[in-house]
Design an enzyme around this catalytic site. Structure first.
Site, PDB file in Angstrom:
ATOM      1  CG  ASP A   8      -1.968   1.069   1.213  1.00 53.52           C
ATOM      2  OD1 ASP A   8      -3.124   0.756   1.525  1.00 53.52           O
ATOM      3  OD2 ASP A   8      -1.633   2.226   0.893  1.00 53.52           O
ATOM      4  CG  ASP A 103      -2.761   3.421  -2.480  1.00 53.01           C
ATOM      5  OD1 ASP A 103      -3.793   2.733  -2.368  1.00 53.01           O
ATOM      6  OD2 ASP A 103      -2.152   3.911  -1.530  1.00 53.01           O
ATOM      7  CD  GLU A 104      -5.502  -1.246  -0.605  1.00 49.95           C
ATOM      8  OE1 GLU A 104      -5.899  -2.060   0.211  1.00 49.95           O
ATOM      9  OE2 GLU A 104      -6.160  -0.236  -0.930  1.00 49.95           O
TER      10      GLU A 104
HETATM   11  P1  TTP Z   1      -5.222   5.066   0.933  1.00 45.88           P
HETATM   12  O1  TTP Z   1      -4.196   4.013   0.707  1.00 45.88           O
HETATM   13  O2  TTP Z   1      -6.386   4.755   1.822  1.00 45.88           O
HETATM   14  O3  TTP Z   1      -4.540   6.360   1.549  1.00 45.88           O
HETATM   15  P2  TTP Z   1      -3.130   6.992   1.247  1.00 45.88           P
HETATM   16  O4  TTP Z   1      -2.327   6.175   0.297  1.00 45.88           O
HETATM   17  O5  TTP Z   1      -3.341   8.407   0.817  1.00 45.88           O
HETATM   18  O6  TTP Z   1      -2.458   7.038   2.678  1.00 45.88           O
HETATM   19  P3  TTP Z   1      -1.821   5.823   3.518  1.00 45.88           P
HETATM   20  O7  TTP Z   1      -0.375   6.185   3.673  1.00 45.88           O
HETATM   21  O8  TTP Z   1      -2.570   5.817   4.814  1.00 45.88           O
HETATM   22  O9  TTP Z   1      -2.017   4.570   2.709  1.00 45.88           O
HETATM   23  O10 TTP Z   1      -5.815   5.565  -0.458  1.00 45.88           O
HETATM   24  C1  TTP Z   1      -5.019   5.667  -1.636  1.00 45.88           C
HETATM   25  C2  TTP Z   1      -5.407   6.870  -2.466  1.00 45.88           C
HETATM   26  O11 TTP Z   1      -6.796   6.794  -2.791  1.00 45.88           O
HETATM   27  C3  TTP Z   1      -5.214   8.184  -1.740  1.00 45.88           C
HETATM   28  O12 TTP Z   1      -3.908   8.719  -1.889  1.00 45.88           O
HETATM   29  C4  TTP Z   1      -6.280   9.049  -2.347  1.00 45.88           C
HETATM   30  C5  TTP Z   1      -7.359   8.110  -2.776  1.00 45.88           C
HETATM   31  N1  TTP Z   1      -8.501   8.200  -1.819  1.00 45.88           N
HETATM   32  C6  TTP Z   1      -9.569   9.039  -2.121  1.00 45.88           C
HETATM   33  O13 TTP Z   1      -9.584   9.652  -3.199  1.00 45.88           O
HETATM   34  N2  TTP Z   1     -10.594   9.151  -1.214  1.00 45.88           N
HETATM   35  C7  TTP Z   1     -10.606   8.475  -0.020  1.00 45.88           C
HETATM   36  O14 TTP Z   1     -11.556   8.621   0.783  1.00 45.88           O
HETATM   37  C8  TTP Z   1      -9.504   7.598   0.275  1.00 45.88           C
HETATM   38  C9  TTP Z   1      -9.455   6.848   1.595  1.00 45.88           C
HETATM   39  C10 TTP Z   1      -8.484   7.509  -0.653  1.00 45.88           C
HETATM   40 MG    MG Z   2      -2.086   4.117   0.597  1.00 49.31          MG
END
Ligand code: TTP
Ligand code: MG
Length: 357
Positions: A8, A103-104
């Site tokens: 992630d 992103d995952e």
């Molecule tokens: P996440 O992996 O949930 O968040 P992140 O990568 O920004 O942070 P973390 O380090 O905690 O993993 O989500 C990935 C991407 O998806 C994030 O950068 C933006 C998008 N996203 C949205 O557009 N809306 C949302 O509500 C969430 C949770 C994520």
């Molecule tokens: Mg993330």
């Protein structure tokens, strides 16, 4: 025994923006529209999170918490491009990849015998290549199944690596909060709390008939998860056939004007998910669904190969409204997507497949 890595990316959208605009580095950054709009944040970098700023928070509130927050509008094309590069790195290690979003992803590395067969060393190498080649950081979780790998990737964020070994599962699970269980959202968690269930250990200690009473048909799945057991496989050929968002309103939408007023918020959510999953390339048609207060329901659909606007949805909503012309309790927006000819049957134990109209 499977060897699964869940990767992630750290504050992905914000990290990509920082990569291409170094002046943002070290500063508090939120991705979203301006504070005087009704926009909510897609995400925020870790600097901003220190102030309590997080994804899904209105930009206006975020700026109140963190006055020096820099708001950057999202650039989805850029995120897709970086996501494809991350995927190329994964492909060096396995072809069993299940992306969950831009992103995952889950990687099944059971058959990768390089690195002495160590999934941990593979995860380290993946993180290293992402850092060196893409100037981005990722967190990785290594475990014998998907559920635990996802928990592990979240454990040491950002830039983390956490390994849950098979022999540690029994000691790891009991203190784990039920909120961490796959599929347990806020509403379910609240219900479970009311029943005195706070940790996986609490679930383990209840009888199976009690759990069936609480969870119904999916009881066995949840009880297994609470014990760290998850038999889902990495679904490399998962193909979404549709994507919909819907809302059941606590106050009925009494007339078409009220329904039209509720539409933009749903539209924002729908378009965000379509963008993140890169589904517009595969769009076949879009749909509006309504359910009346007396439970009649209807869906209207229009073929379209390019992204519909909120106006397009308004047109459909007006048309479907005429079918009943009575107050509604539910409004939904959806898309039907093209699927490739060859299809693999996939496990039903995945919420994403229960979401269709
Ligand atoms: P996440 O992996 O949930 O968040 P992140 O990568 O920004 O942070 P973390 O380090 O905690 O993993 O989500 C990935 C991407 O998806 C994030 O950068 C933006 C998008 N996203 C949205 O557009 N809306 C949302 O509500 C969430 C949770 C994520
Ligand atoms: Mg993330």
């Amino acid at each position: 025994m499977q060897k699964i890595i869940h990767v992630d990316m750290d504050c992905f959208y914000a990290a990509v923006e920082e990569k291409f605009n170094p002046s943002l580095r070290g500063k508090a950054v939120g991705i979203g529209g301006p504070a005087n709009s009704r926009s909510v944040l897609c995400t925020a970098n870790y600097e901003a999170r220190k102030f309590g700023v997080h994804a899904a928070m209105p930009s206006s509130q975020a700026v109140r918490l963190c006055p020096h927050l820099i708001l950057v509008p999202p650039h989805f094309e850029l995120y897709k491009q970086e996501s494809r590069k991350v995927r190329k790195i994964f492909e060096r290690f396995t072809d069993r990849i299940e992306p969950l979003s831009l992103d995952e992803a889950y990687l099944d590395v059971t058959d990768n015998l390089n690195f002495g067969g160590s999934a941990t060393l593979i995860a380290k190498e993946i993180k290293k290549q992402i850092r060196e080649e893409l100037s981005l950081t990722a967190s990785a979780g290594v475990a014998p199944n998907k559920f635990l790998a996802k928990i592990a990737s979240d454990w040491k964020k950002p830039d983390g690596l956490f390994v849950i070994r098979p022999e540690h599962i029994d000691s790891f699970m009991p203190s784990l909060k039920i909120e961490k269980i796959y599929g347990v959202g806020k509403v379910t968690a609240k219900k479970l709390h009311e029943l005195g269930l706070f940790t996986c250990g609490d679930i383990q200690s209840r009888s199976s008939s009690e759990m069936t009473h609480i969870f119904g048909k999916r009881s066995e799945f949840y009880v297994d998860l609470a014990r760290g057991i998850d038999n889902r496989v990495v679904e490399t050929s998962f193909e979404r056939k549709s994507l919909s968002v819907e809302e059941t309103y606590s106050v009925d939408l009494a007339n078409v004007e009220q329904a039209l007023a509720a539409l933009p918020e749903l539209f924002e959510e729908w378009i965000g998910r379509m963008e993140r999953g890169q589904y517009f390339d595969k769009l076949k048609s879009y749909q509006v669904k309504i359910k009346t207060t007396d439970f009649r329901q209807s869906t209207i659909e229009e073929a379209k190969l390019s992204a519909p606007t909120v106006k397009d949805f308004e047109k459909l909503l007006r048309a479907v409204w005429l079918r009943f012309d009575s107050p509604i309790r539910l409004l939904g927006l959806g898309a039907r997507l093209q699927v490739a000819a060859k299809e693999k049957s996939s496990s039903l134990k995945d919420d994403r497949q229960l979401e269709f109209f």
